[in-house]
Design a protein around this motif. Structure first.
Motif, PDB file in Angstrom:
ATOM      1  N   ARG A   1       0.830  -1.211   0.000  1.00  0.00           N
ATOM      2  CA  ARG A   1       0.000   0.000   0.000  1.00  0.00           C
ATOM      3  C   ARG A   1       0.866   1.263   0.000  1.00  0.00           C
ATOM      4  NH1 ARG A   1      -4.598  -1.765   4.388  1.00  0.00           N
ATOM      5  NH2 ARG A   1      -5.753  -3.135   2.999  1.00  0.00           N
ATOM      6  N   HIS A   2       1.953   1.223   0.770  1.00  0.00           N
ATOM      7  CA  HIS A   2       2.838   2.397   0.819  1.00  0.00           C
ATOM      8  C   HIS A   2       3.497   2.633  -0.536  1.00  0.00           C
ATOM      9  CE1 HIS A   2       5.362   5.456   2.574  1.00  0.00           C
ATOM     10  NE2 HIS A   2       6.440   4.855   2.064  1.00  0.00           N
ATOM     11  N   ARG A   3       3.953   1.564  -1.203  1.00  0.00           N
ATOM     12  CA  ARG A   3       4.548   1.717  -2.534  1.00  0.00           C
ATOM     13  C   ARG A   3       3.523   2.250  -3.543  1.00  0.00           C
ATOM     14  NH1 ARG A   3       7.400  -2.580  -0.595  1.00  0.00           N
ATOM     15  NH2 ARG A   3       5.912  -4.162  -1.298  1.00  0.00           N
ATOM     16  N   ARG A   4       2.278   1.777  -3.442  1.00  0.00           N
ATOM     17  CA  ARG A   4       1.231   2.277  -4.341  1.00  0.00           C
ATOM     18  C   ARG A   4       0.969   3.752  -4.065  1.00  0.00           C
ATOM     19  NH1 ARG A   4      -4.017  -0.857  -3.783  1.00  0.00           N
ATOM     20  NH2 ARG A   4      -4.320   0.538  -2.047  1.00  0.00           N
ATOM     21  N   TRP A   5       0.971   4.142  -2.783  1.00  0.00           N
ATOM     22  CA  TRP A   5       0.757   5.547  -2.439  1.00  0.00           C
ATOM     23  C   TRP A   5       1.889   6.413  -2.982  1.00  0.00           C
ATOM     24  CZ3 TRP A   5       3.596   8.852   0.772  1.00  0.00           C
ATOM     25  CH2 TRP A   5       3.017  10.095   1.000  1.00  0.00           C
ATOM     26  N   LEU A   6       3.134   5.936  -2.887  1.00  0.00           N
ATOM     27  CA  LEU A   6       4.259   6.690  -3.430  1.00  0.00           C
ATOM     28  C   LEU A   6       4.147   6.836  -4.941  1.00  0.00           C
ATOM     29  CD1 LEU A   6       7.242   5.220  -1.381  1.00  0.00           C
ATOM     30  CD2 LEU A   6       6.254   7.511  -1.188  1.00  0.00           C
TER      31      LEU A   6
ATOM     32  N   ASP B   1      -2.017  10.737  -3.231  1.00  0.00           N
ATOM     33  CA  ASP B   1      -3.289  10.693  -2.507  1.00  0.00           C
ATOM     34  C   ASP B   1      -4.458  10.585  -3.481  1.00  0.00           C
ATOM     35  OD1 ASP B   1      -2.357  10.836   0.096  1.00  0.00           O
ATOM     36  OD2 ASP B   1      -2.236  13.030   0.054  1.00  0.00           O
ATOM     37  N   PRO B   2      -5.483   9.798  -3.119  1.00  0.00           N
ATOM     38  CA  PRO B   2      -6.668   9.732  -3.985  1.00  0.00           C
ATOM     39  C   PRO B   2      -7.430  11.059  -3.963  1.00  0.00           C
ATOM     40  CG  PRO B   2      -6.885   8.238  -2.101  1.00  0.00           C
ATOM     41  CD  PRO B   2      -5.559   8.900  -1.999  1.00  0.00           C
ATOM     42  N   SER B   3      -8.114  11.355  -5.047  1.00  0.00           N
ATOM     43  CA  SER B   3      -8.851  12.609  -5.155  1.00  0.00           C
ATOM     44  C   SER B   3     -10.111  12.551  -4.282  1.00  0.00           C
ATOM     45  CB  SER B   3      -9.240  12.866  -6.609  1.00  0.00           C
ATOM     46  OG  SER B   3     -10.157  11.872  -7.032  1.00  0.00           O
TER      47      SER B   3
END
Length: 97
Positions: free
Chosen positions: A24-29, A33-35
């Motif tokens: 999840r952290h790699r996807r966030w990087l 942030d989602p709109s």
């Protein structure tokens, strides 16, 4: 280690949780942030995940009550069952998202 043996850490819930958190952290990087619209859409989907089983249970309960002329004998418990199923489904969906 051969190709058929599994890593012993695959069975440990702590290891699974750490890997999920890392993914999840790699996807966030990567994505950021989602709109606001995406968050609102997630809230809407979560609401429908909870409400749809409740509505199905109410319709089924009312049909059974009309068929057997039993007042609210079937509607009330099926409503609670639909609520429980909807909340469980929402919980599972939120944990996988």
């Amino acid at each position: 280690m051969t190709g058929q043996e599994k890593d012993p850490g695959d069975q440990d819930p702590l290891v699974k949780g750490v890997r999920l958190r890392g993914d999840r952290h790699r996807r966030w990087l990567r994505e950021g942030d989602p709109s606001v619209t995406r968050r609102l859409a997630q809230i809407g989907v979560l609401g429908w995940i909870i409400v749809v089983p409740m509505l199905i249970a109410i319709f089924l309960g009312r049909w059974l009550d009309k068929t057997f002329n039993s007042g609210l004998f079937w509607t009330a418990p099926l409503l609670m069952l639909g609520l429980a199923l909807g909340c469980w489904s929402g919980w599972k969906w939120m944990k996988s998202a």
